[in-house]
Design a protein around this motif. Structure first.
Motif, PDB file in Angstrom:
ATOM      1  N   ALA A  14      28.783  45.363  37.287  1.00  0.00           N
ATOM      2  CA  ALA A  14      27.507  45.011  37.233  1.00  0.00           C
ATOM      3  C   ALA A  14      27.901  44.552  38.874  1.00  0.00           C
ATOM      4  N   ASP A  15      26.643  44.377  39.407  1.00  0.00           N
ATOM      5  CA  ASP A  15      25.868  43.674  41.275  1.00  0.00           C
ATOM      6  C   ASP A  15      25.972  41.992  40.585  1.00  0.00           C
ATOM      7  N   GLU A  16      25.976  42.046  39.604  1.00  0.00           N
ATOM      8  CA  GLU A  16      25.076  39.861  39.463  1.00  0.00           C
ATOM      9  C   GLU A  16      25.521  39.445  37.922  1.00  0.00           C
ATOM     10  N   GLY A  17      25.948  39.039  37.538  1.00  0.00           N
ATOM     11  CA  GLY A  17      25.335  38.166  36.149  1.00  0.00           C
ATOM     12  C   GLY A  17      26.569  36.641  35.182  1.00  0.00           C
ATOM     13  N   THR A  18      26.329  36.313  34.967  1.00  0.00           N
ATOM     14  CA  THR A  18      26.932  35.645  34.376  1.00  0.00           C
ATOM     15  C   THR A  18      28.972  35.169  33.094  1.00  0.00           C
ATOM     16  N   PHE A  19      29.277  34.267  33.527  1.00  0.00           N
ATOM     17  CA  PHE A  19      30.426  34.216  32.640  1.00  0.00           C
ATOM     18  C   PHE A  19      30.894  32.930  32.470  1.00  0.00           C
ATOM     19  N   ASP A  20      31.537  33.335  31.331  1.00  0.00           N
ATOM     20  CA  ASP A  20      32.147  31.259  30.582  1.00  0.00           C
ATOM     21  C   ASP A  20      33.820  31.110  31.570  1.00  0.00           C
ATOM     22  N   PHE A  21      33.085  30.064  32.980  1.00  0.00           N
ATOM     23  CA  PHE A  21      34.685  30.576  33.281  1.00  0.00           C
ATOM     24  C   PHE A  21      35.485  29.627  32.795  1.00  0.00           C
ATOM     25  N   ALA A  22      35.521  28.698  32.163  1.00  0.00           N
ATOM     26  CA  ALA A  22      35.870  28.320  31.469  1.00  0.00           C
ATOM     27  C   ALA A  22      37.284  28.686  30.068  1.00  0.00           C
ATOM     28  N   ARG A  23      36.672  29.393  29.172  1.00  0.00           N
ATOM     29  CA  ARG A  23      37.130  30.818  28.406  1.00  0.00           C
ATOM     30  C   ARG A  23      37.846  31.714  28.466  1.00  0.00           C
ATOM     31  N   ASP A  24      36.661  32.121  30.141  1.00  0.00           N
ATOM     32  CA  ASP A  24      36.863  33.852  30.715  1.00  0.00           C
ATOM     33  C   ASP A  24      38.258  33.757  31.685  1.00  0.00           C
ATOM     34  N   LEU A  25      38.302  32.933  32.040  1.00  0.00           N
ATOM     35  CA  LEU A  25      39.149  32.616  33.246  1.00  0.00           C
ATOM     36  C   LEU A  25      40.455  31.887  33.005  1.00  0.00           C
ATOM     37  N   ALA A  26      39.961  30.419  33.304  1.00  0.00           N
ATOM     38  CA  ALA A  26      40.602  29.518  33.391  1.00  0.00           C
ATOM     39  C   ALA A  26      41.605  29.683  31.873  1.00  0.00           C
ATOM     40  N   ALA A  27      41.243  30.527  30.626  1.00  0.00           N
ATOM     41  CA  ALA A  27      42.052  29.799  29.903  1.00  0.00           C
ATOM     42  C   ALA A  27      43.214  30.657  30.251  1.00  0.00           C
ATOM     43  N   ASP A  28      42.893  31.851  30.471  1.00  0.00           N
ATOM     44  CA  ASP A  28      44.021  32.823  30.257  1.00  0.00           C
ATOM     45  C   ASP A  28      45.006  34.012  31.497  1.00  0.00           C
ATOM     46  N   LEU A  29      44.717  33.124  32.175  1.00  0.00           N
ATOM     47  CA  LEU A  29      45.767  32.945  33.519  1.00  0.00           C
ATOM     48  C   LEU A  29      47.093  31.902  33.172  1.00  0.00           C
ATOM     49  N   PRO A  30      46.530  30.636  32.983  1.00  0.00           N
ATOM     50  CA  PRO A  30      48.254  30.234  32.469  1.00  0.00           C
ATOM     51  C   PRO A  30      48.617  30.458  31.093  1.00  0.00           C
ATOM     52  N   LEU A  31      47.792  31.534  30.220  1.00  0.00           N
ATOM     53  CA  LEU A  31      48.414  31.560  28.607  1.00  0.00           C
ATOM     54  C   LEU A  31      49.493  32.831  29.452  1.00  0.00           C
ATOM     55  N   LEU A  32      48.481  33.934  30.228  1.00  0.00           N
ATOM     56  CA  LEU A  32      49.612  35.575  30.674  1.00  0.00           C
ATOM     57  C   LEU A  32      50.896  34.686  31.449  1.00  0.00           C
ATOM     58  N   THR A  33      50.765  33.912  31.829  1.00  0.00           N
ATOM     59  CA  THR A  33      51.721  32.788  33.673  1.00  0.00           C
ATOM     60  C   THR A  33      53.158  32.640  32.347  1.00  0.00           C
ATOM     61  N   LEU A  34      52.325  31.830  31.272  1.00  0.00           N
ATOM     62  CA  LEU A  34      53.349  31.162  30.161  1.00  0.00           C
ATOM     63  C   LEU A  34      53.758  32.232  29.079  1.00  0.00           C
ATOM     64  N   ALA A  35      53.383  33.615  28.924  1.00  0.00           N
ATOM     65  CA  ALA A  35      54.074  33.856  27.991  1.00  0.00           C
ATOM     66  C   ALA A  35      55.305  35.174  29.098  1.00  0.00           C
ATOM     67  N   ASP A  36      54.636  35.322  30.464  1.00  0.00           N
ATOM     68  CA  ASP A  36      56.175  35.472  31.169  1.00  0.00           C
ATOM     69  C   ASP A  36      57.637  34.394  31.101  1.00  0.00           C
ATOM     70  N   VAL A  37      56.944  33.017  32.010  1.00  0.00           N
ATOM     71  CA  VAL A  37      57.755  32.346  31.900  1.00  0.00           C
ATOM     72  C   VAL A  37      58.813  31.712  30.196  1.00  0.00           C
ATOM     73  N   LEU A  38      58.294  32.120  29.931  1.00  0.00           N
ATOM     74  CA  LEU A  38      58.625  31.432  28.202  1.00  0.00           C
ATOM     75  C   LEU A  38      58.671  32.298  27.717  1.00  0.00           C
ATOM     76  N   GLY A  39      58.787  34.644  27.559  1.00  0.00           N
ATOM     77  CA  GLY A  39      59.395  35.026  26.623  1.00  0.00           C
ATOM     78  C   GLY A  39      58.530  35.218  25.797  1.00  0.00           C
TER      79      GLY A  39
END
Length: 446
Positions: free
Chosen positions: A139-164
């Motif tokens: 899309a060219d524009e829209g809405t999303f939930d920054f807290a759930r859709d971005l902020a929640a998942d990035l540290p989870l992906l990072t921790l998965a790497d760090v913790l194995g």
């Protein structure tokens, strides 16, 4: 006029934001204030504590572990319910004093050197781009939930790497964090976002130990071992897997230790708890907090768009302005004083990072967001021997996500009101609706 600090201990206060005016009034009255702990929301009353408000005194408490102990009463403001609960949490690095704290910290620190974080940076940046592209779609524009859709998942992906941790199991970390950090918030206390069918056999086996709510619908206290039985079960299953197939992750490093630095079973369990929960929450709430800071200061957001090189100083200013972890507790090991106020041995001493990071004595115009602020001696990551091991990793994640998002959009704004966590400890954001408009040209992948 006497200033009443009681609202600070009521988690419902923070549903409407941090009471900065109250903190400023208390800070103006003195470097510390006595705060009572009345019975509240099903929790028993406590003995009260000294709240440390000014930057110099907060830093002073944190760099004197021999005077202000992490071990004596542990580091949560409310006292553990039983002596057994206190004894168990004392096996966590967060709740240790020297020399035990150093024994546990040394091997873990190897996973968080600048070189180690640099090795993770490419993966973090790629994950950030993937997440941003996923929420924007075609899309060219829209809405999303920054807290759930971005902020929640990035540290989870990072921790998965760090913790194995296998990537399909990363949302287990989300549920564990919700239950611990959100235990004062009914929406988070029984979090069950993880889909067992999408996870590994390890996760499904660990979930058999997930505690159940009582007759009143309440989950057991997640600050106890019984309240997080599924996390500890998973820690042991992961340990077995890492022993068979070690990698560069933190768990493999810890399991490989020998001699004096080898961890006991309780220490290993608590180390996994610490990384799975604390390693997630600061970034998870720092990210939407940073987004709110930029939305509240559109001139600074425009400044950052014009000068992306500002991101390095911007990250620290965003963390100062938001301050995800609001308070931490110590216990006076002997009679002492803070800012001229006598403190008796055994009394609780609670440092307010939120207040210290807005101290007028250190930060000019402290309520203003200044993405070029230098120097910026904020205390978001603590101070002294317990300074956050993951500070550089947290900065890297904030930088990567905003770099990816700002490069792909030309306009960002509120699409609704933020919803905050009911908590006296973590300045959390549960929902943050954001509207966006895509940039004309899509940047190449990093």
């Amino acid at each position: 006029m006497t200033v009443d600090p009681t609202p600070l201990v009521d988690p419902r206060t923070y549903l409407h934001g941090v009471p900065y005016d109250l903190l400023a009034a208390l800070r103006a009255a003195g470097p510390v204030a006595w705060v009572d702990e009345p019975p509240l929301l099903g929790l028993p009353g406590g003995p009260g504590f000294w709240l440390v408000l000014r930057h110099a005194e907060v830093a002073g408490v944190l760099k004197q572990p021999q005077v202000f102990s992490s071990r004596l009463g542990a580091t949560q403001v409310r006292d553990p319910a039983t002596p057994d609960d206190l004894a168990y949490v004392r096996r966590m690095m967060l709740n240790m004093d020297l020399p035990e704290h150093g024994r546990l910290r040394r091997p873990v620190a190897r996973a968080f050197t600048p070189r180690a974080v640099a090795a993770l940076e490419a993966s973090i940046r790629a994950n950030a781009v993937t997440l941003v592209e996923r929420v924007l779609g075609d899309a060219d524009e829209g809405t999303f939930d920054f807290a759930r859709d971005l902020a929640a998942d990035l540290p989870l992906l990072t921790l998965a790497d760090v913790l194995g941790v296998p990537e399909p199991d990363r949302w287990l970390l989300y549920d564990w964090s919700n239950r611990v950090i959100g235990f004062q918030d009914p929406e988070y206390a029984g979090s069950a976002a993880f889909d067992p069918d999408a996870g590994t056999a390890l996760a499904r086996q660990a979930l058999r130990h997930r505690p159940a709510p009582d007759a009143d619908g309440r989950m057991p206290d997640p600050r106890t071992r019984a309240g997080m039985a599924d996390l500890y079960a998973y820690a042991h299953l992961l340990a077995e897997s890492r022993r068979r197939d070690p990698g560069p992750d933190v768990m493999s490093v810890l399991l490989a230790e020998r001699g004096d630095e080898r961890l006991s079973v309780a220490e290993f369990e608590n180390m996994f708890w610490l990384f799975a929960v604390a390693g997630n929450e600061t970034v998870r709430n720092g990210l939407p907090g940073a987004m709110i800071a930029l939305l509240e200061h559109p001139a600074e957001l425009a400044r950052l768009r014009r000068d992306p090189a500002l991101l390095d100083t911007a990250v620290d200013e965003l963390l100062r302005w938001w301050t995800p972890v609001m308070v931490f507790r110590r216990t006076a090991a002997r009679d002492t004083e803070i800012g001229g106020r006598p403190v008796r041995a055994g009394e609780k001493v609670v440092v307010s990072f939120t207040s210290a990071n807005r101290d007028e004595r250190v930060f000019a115009d402290p309520d203003r967001l200044d993405l070029g602020r230098r120097p910026n001696p904020h205390l978001t990551f603590g101070h002294g021997p317990h300074f956050c091991l993951g500070a550089q990793l947290a900065r890297c994640q904030l930088r990567a996500l905003f770099e990816a998002l700002l490069a792909r959009t030309t306009d960002l704004g509120y699409a609704g009101e933020p919803v905050y966590l009911r908590s006296t400890f973590q300045r959390g954001v549960k929902r943050l609706p954001v509207r966006w408009r895509r940039a004309a040209a899509r940047p190449s992948l990093p």
